[in-house]
Design a protein around this motif. Structure first.
Motif, PDB file in Angstrom:
ATOM      1  N   LEU A 212       0.844  -1.193   0.000  1.00  0.00           N
ATOM      2  CA  LEU A 212       0.000   0.000   0.000  1.00  0.00           C
ATOM      3  C   LEU A 212       0.881   1.245   0.000  1.00  0.00           C
ATOM      4  CD1 LEU A 212      -3.059   0.080  -0.077  1.00  0.00           C
ATOM      5  CD2 LEU A 212      -3.068   0.576   2.367  1.00  0.00           C
ATOM      6  N   SER A 213       0.755   2.055  -1.045  1.00  0.00           N
ATOM      7  CA  SER A 213       1.623   3.228  -1.202  1.00  0.00           C
ATOM      8  C   SER A 213       0.984   4.521  -0.727  1.00  0.00           C
ATOM      9  CB  SER A 213       2.024   3.380  -2.678  1.00  0.00           C
ATOM     10  OG  SER A 213       2.676   2.223  -3.132  1.00  0.00           O
ATOM     11  N   GLY A 214      -0.290   4.471  -0.373  1.00  0.00           N
ATOM     12  CA  GLY A 214      -0.951   5.678   0.099  1.00  0.00           C
ATOM     13  C   GLY A 214      -2.432   5.438   0.290  1.00  0.00           C
ATOM     14  N   VAL A 215      -3.069   6.323   1.065  1.00  0.00           N
ATOM     15  CA  VAL A 215      -4.515   6.261   1.255  1.00  0.00           C
ATOM     16  C   VAL A 215      -5.092   7.609   0.836  1.00  0.00           C
ATOM     17  CG1 VAL A 215      -4.236   6.832   3.708  1.00  0.00           C
ATOM     18  CG2 VAL A 215      -6.424   5.918   2.882  1.00  0.00           C
ATOM     19  N   ALA A 216      -5.996   7.568  -0.125  1.00  0.00           N
ATOM     20  CA  ALA A 216      -6.614   8.782  -0.667  1.00  0.00           C
ATOM     21  C   ALA A 216      -8.062   8.854  -0.222  1.00  0.00           C
ATOM     22  CB  ALA A 216      -6.530   8.782  -2.194  1.00  0.00           C
ATOM     23  N   VAL A 217      -8.508  10.058   0.171  1.00  0.00           N
ATOM     24  CA  VAL A 217      -9.866  10.204   0.690  1.00  0.00           C
ATOM     25  C   VAL A 217     -10.447  11.538   0.255  1.00  0.00           C
ATOM     26  CG1 VAL A 217      -9.024  11.190   2.862  1.00  0.00           C
ATOM     27  CG2 VAL A 217     -11.294  10.123   2.780  1.00  0.00           C
ATOM     28  N   THR A 218     -11.732  11.546  -0.033  1.00  0.00           N
ATOM     29  CA  THR A 218     -12.421  12.793  -0.369  1.00  0.00           C
ATOM     30  C   THR A 218     -12.458  13.702   0.846  1.00  0.00           C
ATOM     31  OG1 THR A 218     -13.863  11.519  -1.837  1.00  0.00           O
ATOM     32  CG2 THR A 218     -14.526  13.776  -1.330  1.00  0.00           C
ATOM     33  N   GLU A 232     -11.287  10.760   8.981  1.00  0.00           N
ATOM     34  CA  GLU A 232     -10.749  10.213  10.225  1.00  0.00           C
ATOM     35  C   GLU A 232     -10.240   8.787  10.036  1.00  0.00           C
ATOM     36  OE1 GLU A 232     -13.769  10.615  13.176  1.00  0.00           O
ATOM     37  OE2 GLU A 232     -13.384  12.758  13.497  1.00  0.00           O
ATOM     38  N   GLN A 233     -10.964   7.980   9.281  1.00  0.00           N
ATOM     39  CA  GLN A 233     -10.528   6.603   9.045  1.00  0.00           C
ATOM     40  C   GLN A 233      -9.254   6.573   8.203  1.00  0.00           C
ATOM     41  OE1 GLN A 233     -12.103   3.811  10.496  1.00  0.00           O
ATOM     42  NE2 GLN A 233     -10.112   3.035   9.887  1.00  0.00           N
ATOM     43  N   ALA A 234      -9.174   7.435   7.199  1.00  0.00           N
ATOM     44  CA  ALA A 234      -7.977   7.499   6.355  1.00  0.00           C
ATOM     45  C   ALA A 234      -6.762   7.938   7.162  1.00  0.00           C
ATOM     46  CB  ALA A 234      -8.219   8.459   5.184  1.00  0.00           C
ATOM     47  N   MET A 235      -6.955   8.890   8.069  1.00  0.00           N
ATOM     48  CA  MET A 235      -5.844   9.356   8.904  1.00  0.00           C
ATOM     49  C   MET A 235      -5.350   8.237   9.826  1.00  0.00           C
ATOM     50  SD  MET A 235      -7.114  13.236   9.817  1.00  0.00           S
ATOM     51  CE  MET A 235      -5.624  13.682  10.691  1.00  0.00           C
ATOM     52  N   LYS A 236      -6.270   7.445  10.341  1.00  0.00           N
ATOM     53  CA  LYS A 236      -5.876   6.320  11.197  1.00  0.00           C
ATOM     54  C   LYS A 236      -5.053   5.298  10.418  1.00  0.00           C
ATOM     55  CE  LYS A 236      -9.873   6.603  14.326  1.00  0.00           C
ATOM     56  NZ  LYS A 236     -11.144   5.935  14.757  1.00  0.00           N
ATOM     57  N   ILE A 237      -5.492   5.003   9.188  1.00  0.00           N
ATOM     58  CA  ILE A 237      -4.767   4.042   8.352  1.00  0.00           C
ATOM     59  C   ILE A 237      -3.387   4.582   7.999  1.00  0.00           C
ATOM     60  CG2 ILE A 237      -4.755   2.927   6.082  1.00  0.00           C
ATOM     61  CD1 ILE A 237      -7.817   2.817   6.285  1.00  0.00           C
ATOM     62  N   SER A 238      -3.336   5.870   7.650  1.00  0.00           N
ATOM     63  CA  SER A 238      -2.065   6.515   7.315  1.00  0.00           C
ATOM     64  C   SER A 238      -1.082   6.423   8.478  1.00  0.00           C
ATOM     65  CB  SER A 238      -2.302   7.976   6.937  1.00  0.00           C
ATOM     66  OG  SER A 238      -1.090   8.661   6.754  1.00  0.00           O
ATOM     67  N   GLN A 239      -1.578   6.690   9.677  1.00  0.00           N
ATOM     68  CA  GLN A 239      -0.717   6.660  10.855  1.00  0.00           C
ATOM     69  C   GLN A 239      -0.319   5.235  11.215  1.00  0.00           C
ATOM     70  OE1 GLN A 239      -2.524   8.232  14.417  1.00  0.00           O
ATOM     71  NE2 GLN A 239      -0.548   8.738  15.329  1.00  0.00           N
ATOM     72  N   TYR A 241      -0.055   2.467   9.345  1.00  0.00           N
ATOM     73  CA  TYR A 241       0.837   1.790   8.412  1.00  0.00           C
ATOM     74  C   TYR A 241       1.954   2.695   7.891  1.00  0.00           C
ATOM     75  CZ  TYR A 241      -2.878  -1.669   8.526  1.00  0.00           C
ATOM     76  OH  TYR A 241      -3.813  -2.589   8.949  1.00  0.00           O
ATOM     77  N   GLN A 242       1.992   3.946   8.384  1.00  0.00           N
ATOM     78  CA  GLN A 242       3.047   4.892   8.000  1.00  0.00           C
ATOM     79  C   GLN A 242       3.109   5.069   6.477  1.00  0.00           C
ATOM     80  OE1 GLN A 242       5.145   6.751  10.386  1.00  0.00           O
ATOM     81  NE2 GLN A 242       3.256   6.057  11.387  1.00  0.00           N
ATOM     82  N   ILE A 243       1.943   5.365   5.894  1.00  0.00           N
ATOM     83  CA  ILE A 243       1.867   5.616   4.459  1.00  0.00           C
ATOM     84  C   ILE A 243       1.284   7.001   4.238  1.00  0.00           C
ATOM     85  CG2 ILE A 243       1.660   3.186   3.814  1.00  0.00           C
ATOM     86  CD1 ILE A 243      -1.361   3.556   3.647  1.00  0.00           C
ATOM     87  N   PRO A 244       1.536   7.620   3.072  1.00  0.00           N
ATOM     88  CA  PRO A 244       1.060   8.989   2.821  1.00  0.00           C
ATOM     89  C   PRO A 244      -0.459   9.108   2.871  1.00  0.00           C
ATOM     90  CG  PRO A 244       2.740   8.374   1.225  1.00  0.00           C
ATOM     91  CD  PRO A 244       2.391   7.127   1.981  1.00  0.00           C
ATOM     92  N   PHE A 245      -0.917  10.236   3.413  1.00  0.00           N
ATOM     93  CA  PHE A 245      -2.334  10.610   3.427  1.00  0.00           C
ATOM     94  C   PHE A 245      -2.556  11.582   2.275  1.00  0.00           C
ATOM     95  CE2 PHE A 245      -6.402  11.708   5.429  1.00  0.00           C
ATOM     96  CZ  PHE A 245      -6.625  12.964   4.909  1.00  0.00           C
ATOM     97  N   LEU A 246      -3.515  11.271   1.393  1.00  0.00           N
ATOM     98  CA  LEU A 246      -3.775  12.100   0.220  1.00  0.00           C
ATOM     99  C   LEU A 246      -5.195  12.646   0.289  1.00  0.00           C
ATOM    100  CD1 LEU A 246      -2.283   9.638  -2.418  1.00  0.00           C
ATOM    101  CD2 LEU A 246      -1.121  11.520  -1.279  1.00  0.00           C
ATOM    102  N   GLY A 247      -5.329  13.951   0.519  1.00  0.00           N
ATOM    103  CA  GLY A 247      -6.644  14.589   0.530  1.00  0.00           C
ATOM    104  C   GLY A 247      -7.076  14.917  -0.885  1.00  0.00           C
ATOM    105  N   ILE A 248      -8.237  14.423  -1.294  1.00  0.00           N
ATOM    106  CA  ILE A 248      -8.686  14.554  -2.687  1.00  0.00           C
ATOM    107  C   ILE A 248      -9.862  15.525  -2.792  1.00  0.00           C
ATOM    108  CG2 ILE A 248      -9.561  13.322  -4.699  1.00  0.00           C
ATOM    109  CD1 ILE A 248      -6.705  12.577  -3.879  1.00  0.00           C
ATOM    110  N   HIS A 249      -9.731  16.494  -3.700  1.00  0.00           N
ATOM    111  CA  HIS A 249     -10.820  17.420  -3.996  1.00  0.00           C
ATOM    112  C   HIS A 249     -11.881  16.674  -4.798  1.00  0.00           C
ATOM    113  CE1 HIS A 249     -13.029  20.805  -5.662  1.00  0.00           C
ATOM    114  NE2 HIS A 249     -12.335  21.639  -4.909  1.00  0.00           N
TER     115      HIS A 249
END
Length: 431
Positions: A212-218, A232-239, A241-249
């Motif tokens: 998993l290279s990143g988690v993207a969320v609206t 909130e769920q995406a931030m938990k996963i990012s933290q 597994y230590q993978i990038p958090f990508l905020g999507i417009h």
């Protein structure tokens, strides 16, 4: 601090004002030259009022996610001597501010009619070179009433894609209830994410961290309560597994999903292109020349097309959510020849020349005309079979007028884009 600067401060929010309306209410040259103005959505100012050098101004852009400023960063850039002098007088250390302040430039901010989708430098700077062909991105969408999760490889291959609808939950209410939608997301999202990972063989922490290279969320626009669940769920996963958090417009995602590589074609849609974004909550026309470089030529300033279909569905007694598909089913059995004249062409007789000949859309007036038509044409009918047929006629007439309006404005946008010198060859219908 405003008192110390010796000027008045005016806060102006232009989001819901038509173009040119604010200029008729305020003396902007005086505000620009003598006072300090805090303007939200400055891109809605007419382009004759502002340019690349005037007025002297400061751009503020927040990036990141988190409550009360935690996890966020404030990017500040000044343009012009007066703006720079003001920035130098402000001591950010004197404020009880937990948001880091970074001097940076914000790219692609343009003062044009409409609101450009702005991507600050440094936000989601996730370049393709960072990923190999097997890299996987986890996507999460909870902006409204559907819970959606996907796993996509860099090469465009979709490994997992599932949507859980909430139509039955909101059906009895005649529309989406944000609190109920939030509760449904909270119950379903984590289960759907776990199911997606296991379906792709990512059933251990080690495998998830390797693949998993990143988690993207609206992150917006959308219903705040619903967006909160996904973020909130995406931030938990990012933290975790230590993978990038990508905020999507949300709208940018509609715009760019057509560039997902198509394995059957061996290519993807290239820039520049024009996109007509038509969804339940948004309707607008965007000319895209590169990632992060967009020009909005027009959009609906009241109801979105999908929203108009849903509201007409309610008027016709349809309880399904969304109502658009049911309106279309009725229209297939309808005959609009007798009543189409009863429905006005949106903005066709507007006293505002810019609206009459422009690229913006409006569906509120058409929706109201449908309401009046139903009252005199459908509700007065006593024969059930005839009444049902008249509902079909109204559905067809509304659909024809709405789509006619959309097509007319789309053609205008294409003509304007081509006349501007763009070598655009592709029109994308997204939503």
């Amino acid at each position: 601090q405003a008192n110390r600067l010796g000027c008045e401060v005016t806060h102006i929010d232009l989001y819901r004002l038509q173009e040119g309306r604010a200029e008729s209410l305020l003396d902007f040259p005086e505000l620009f030259n003598q006072h300090l103005s805090i303007i939200e959505w400055p891109s809605r100012l007419v382009k004759d009022l502002v340019n690349d050098t005037y007025p002297s101004r400061i751009y503020l852009q927040f990036q990141g996610q988190g409550p009360q400023g935690q996890g966020r960063e404030l990017l500040i850039s000044s343009h012009g001597d007066r703006a720079q002098a003001i920035l130098e007088k402000i001591n950010f250390n004197e404020t009880e501010n937990t948001i880091p302040v970074v001097n940076n430039s914000i790219e692609n901010v343009e003062f044009r009619p409409g609101a450009p989708l702005v991507r600050p430098k440094g936000v989601n700077s996730y370049e393709s070179k960072d990923l190999d062909s097997s890299s996987i991105i986890l996507g999460i969408e909870t902006s409204c009433d559907d819970t959606a999760v996907s796993l996509v490889q860099k090469d465009g291959k979709i490994l997992f894609d599932e949507i859980l609808s909430q139509g039955e939950i909101h059906k009895e209410w005649g529309g989406v209830v944000p609190k109920l939608a939030q509760e449904a997301h909270s119950i379903r999202l984590l289960q759907l994410i776990e199911h997606s990972l296991k379906s792709c063989g990512l059933n251990t922490t080690q495998k998830i961290r390797e693949k998993l290279s990143g988690v993207a969320v609206t992150i917006g626009p959308g219903l705040a309560l619903c967006l909160q669940v996904g973020v909130e769920q995406a931030m938990k996963i990012s933290q975790k597994y230590q993978i990038p958090f990508l905020g999507i417009h949300h709208i940018e995602a509609h715009l760019l999903v057509s560039r997902l590589p198509d394995s059957s074609l061996g290519k993807y849609v290239d820039f520049p292109f024009v996109s007509a974004i038509v969804s339940g909550g948004h309707t607008l026309f965007v000319h895209a020349t590169a990632i992060g470089k967009y020009h909005i030529y027009g959009g609906s300033f009241d109801d979105a097309l999908g929203e108009a279909f849903d509201k007409v569905a309610r008027l016709l007694g349809i309880k399904s959510i969304p109502g658009g598909p049911e309106v279309e089913k009725l229209s297939l059995r309808g005959n609009s020849s007798e009543i189409l004249r009863s429905l006005p062409r949106p903005l066709h007789r507007s006293k505002n020349e810019l609206l009459r000949h422009g690229c913006d859309l409006s569906f509120a007036g058409l929706k109201n005309a449908v309401r009046l038509l139903i009252q005199r044409y459908v509700d007065t009918e006593t024969d059930p079979k005839v009444k049902d047929q008249k509902k079909c006629d109204v559905a067809k007439a509304f659909s024809e007028r709405a789509v006619e309006h959309l097509c007319q404005r789309t053609e205008r946008v294409l003509n304007k884009v081509i006349s501007s010198g763009s070598n655009v060859t592709t029109l994308i219908l997204a939503g």
